[in-house]
Design a protein around this motif. Structure first.
Motif, PDB file in Angstrom:
ATOM      1  N   PRO A 146       0.802  -1.226   0.000  1.00 13.02           N
ATOM      2  CA  PRO A 146       0.000   0.000   0.000  1.00 13.02           C
ATOM      3  C   PRO A 146       0.834   1.275   0.000  1.00 13.02           C
ATOM      4  O   PRO A 146       0.331   2.349  -0.290  1.00 13.02           O
ATOM      5  CB  PRO A 146      -0.813  -0.117   1.297  1.00 13.02           C
ATOM      6  N   ASP A 147       2.132   1.153   0.340  1.00 10.59           N
ATOM      7  CA  ASP A 147       3.017   2.325   0.397  1.00 10.59           C
ATOM      8  C   ASP A 147       4.469   1.854   0.367  1.00 10.59           C
ATOM      9  O   ASP A 147       4.743   0.653   0.418  1.00 10.59           O
ATOM     10  CB  ASP A 147       2.747   3.163   1.660  1.00 10.59           C
ATOM     11  N   LEU A 148       5.382   2.801   0.277  1.00 13.54           N
ATOM     12  CA  LEU A 148       6.802   2.456   0.159  1.00 13.54           C
ATOM     13  C   LEU A 148       7.349   1.835   1.442  1.00 13.54           C
ATOM     14  O   LEU A 148       8.213   0.970   1.387  1.00 13.54           O
ATOM     15  CB  LEU A 148       7.603   3.695  -0.249  1.00 13.54           C
ATOM     16  N   TYR A 149       6.830   2.251   2.593  1.00  9.47           N
ATOM     17  CA  TYR A 149       7.270   1.632   3.865  1.00  9.47           C
ATOM     18  C   TYR A 149       6.974   0.140   3.852  1.00  9.47           C
ATOM     19  O   TYR A 149       7.837  -0.685   4.162  1.00  9.47           O
ATOM     20  CB  TYR A 149       6.538   2.253   5.065  1.00  9.47           C
ATOM     21  N   SER A 150       5.741  -0.203   3.512  1.00  8.82           N
ATOM     22  CA  SER A 150       5.332  -1.610   3.492  1.00  8.82           C
ATOM     23  C   SER A 150       6.087  -2.397   2.428  1.00  8.82           C
ATOM     24  O   SER A 150       6.375  -3.579   2.618  1.00  8.82           O
ATOM     25  CB  SER A 150       3.829  -1.725   3.237  1.00  8.82           C
ATOM     26  N   PHE A 151       6.411  -1.747   1.318  1.00 10.29           N
ATOM     27  CA  PHE A 151       7.162  -2.433   0.275  1.00 10.29           C
ATOM     28  C   PHE A 151       8.547  -2.818   0.791  1.00 10.29           C
ATOM     29  O   PHE A 151       8.994  -3.956   0.605  1.00 10.29           O
ATOM     30  CB  PHE A 151       7.287  -1.572  -0.983  1.00 10.29           C
ATOM     31  N   VAL A 152       9.233  -1.902   1.469  1.00  4.43           N
ATOM     32  CA  VAL A 152      10.561  -2.208   2.003  1.00  4.43           C
ATOM     33  C   VAL A 152      10.458  -3.313   3.054  1.00  4.43           C
ATOM     34  O   VAL A 152      11.275  -4.236   3.071  1.00  4.43           O
ATOM     35  CB  VAL A 152      11.245  -0.946   2.577  1.00  4.43           C
ATOM     36  N   GLU A 153       9.454  -3.257   3.901  1.00  2.22           N
ATOM     37  CA  GLU A 153       9.257  -4.328   4.890  1.00  2.22           C
ATOM     38  C   GLU A 153       9.081  -5.676   4.200  1.00  2.22           C
ATOM     39  O   GLU A 153       9.607  -6.685   4.647  1.00  2.22           O
ATOM     40  CB  GLU A 153       8.059  -4.015   5.777  1.00  2.22           C
ATOM     41  N   ALA A 154       8.342  -5.689   3.085  1.00  2.46           N
ATOM     42  CA  ALA A 154       8.137  -6.934   2.332  1.00  2.46           C
ATOM     43  C   ALA A 154       9.448  -7.438   1.725  1.00  2.46           C
ATOM     44  O   ALA A 154       9.693  -8.646   1.686  1.00  2.46           O
ATOM     45  CB  ALA A 154       7.091  -6.726   1.237  1.00  2.46           C
ATOM     46  N   LEU A 155      10.304  -6.517   1.250  1.00  2.00           N
ATOM     47  CA  LEU A 155      11.589  -6.934   0.691  1.00  2.00           C
ATOM     48  C   LEU A 155      12.455  -7.638   1.724  1.00  2.00           C
ATOM     49  O   LEU A 155      13.252  -8.517   1.390  1.00  2.00           O
ATOM     50  CB  LEU A 155      12.364  -5.727   0.160  1.00  2.00           C
ATOM     51  N   LEU A 156      12.306  -7.264   2.978  1.00  2.00           N
ATOM     52  CA  LEU A 156      13.122  -7.824   4.047  1.00  2.00           C
ATOM     53  C   LEU A 156      12.589  -9.155   4.565  1.00  2.00           C
ATOM     54  O   LEU A 156      13.282  -9.856   5.286  1.00  2.00           O
ATOM     55  CB  LEU A 156      13.215  -6.824   5.219  1.00  2.00           C
ATOM     56  N   ASP A 157      11.382  -9.511   4.189  1.00  2.00           N
ATOM     57  CA  ASP A 157      10.716 -10.717   4.671  1.00  2.00           C
ATOM     58  C   ASP A 157      10.809 -11.822   3.613  1.00  2.00           C
ATOM     59  O   ASP A 157      10.296 -11.660   2.500  1.00  2.00           O
ATOM     60  CB  ASP A 157       9.261 -10.395   4.986  1.00  2.00           C
ATOM     61  N   ALA A 158      11.428 -12.931   3.969  1.00  2.00           N
ATOM     62  CA  ALA A 158      11.694 -14.014   3.006  1.00  2.00           C
ATOM     63  C   ALA A 158      10.424 -14.562   2.351  1.00  2.00           C
ATOM     64  O   ALA A 158      10.459 -14.969   1.184  1.00  2.00           O
ATOM     65  CB  ALA A 158      12.456 -15.138   3.684  1.00  2.00           C
TER      66      ALA A 158
END
Length: 179
Positions: A146-158
């Motif tokens: 939904p936003d760039l914060y959540s996208f970065v969090e998703a990148l860090l999650d396997a």
């Protein structure tokens, strides 16, 4: 504190076109989303998570968001002019025709992934949904975050990164390298 604050380097000065960042308006009358503005002001231009270039307003610099946007947007316009069967294939599994018309690209990875905002669907905070699209496979539009914060969090999650970028992907490092 945002997810970007932890990536700042001591004594590093960000540079960007502040006037453009704050005053630019898309066709829907809205400006850049708050998470993107935070990213630009906190980190500036560089490589995020080892692989991602989030393009930002940099004036006449060739990697400025505005220059890159026009290049990518012409690609979407070509796709819109292609046969319907090609459009349909490119939009699988989460894309839709209107997304092609209003997609605003803003980031690119070294794995040929492109991130776009769906500017026609802002939330109550002014964030636009983010979709990921792979240029190498010429398809696989996937809802990313939904936003760039959540996208970065998703990148860090396997596990979450696999649902966005494909099952062959692994988590990314929490890093930022300024250019």
């Amino acid at each position: 504190m945002s997810i970007f604050t932890g990536l700042q380097r001591p004594q590093f000065q960000t540079y960007y076109d502040e006037e453009f960042l704050m005053e630019h308006r898309f066709e829907n009358g809205r400006g850049f989303p708050p998470s993107y503005i935070d990213y630009v002001k906190t980190l500036g231009y560089g490589r995020l998570c080892g692989l991602w270039s989030i393009h930002i307003p940099l004036g006449d610099h060739p990697d400025s968001w505005l220059h890159r946007y026009h290049d990518w947007r012409s690609w979407f316009d070509d796709l819109l002019e292609s046969e319907e069967v090609l459009q349909k294939a490119a939009l699988e599994p989460d894309g839709f025709p209107e997304l092609l018309e209003h997609a605003v690209p803003f980031a690119f990875s070294e794995e040929n992934d492109l991130l776009v905002w769906d500017i026609q669907s802002p939330d109550e905070w002014g964030e636009f949904p983010i979709y990921a699209f792979n240029l190498r496979t010429w398809g696989n539009f996937r809802y990313a975050a939904p936003d760039l914060y959540s996208f970065v969090e998703a990148l860090l999650d396997a596990e979450r990164v696999k649902s966005i970028l494909g099952t062959h992907r692994t988590s990314f490092p929490y890093t930022f390298e300024p250019f």
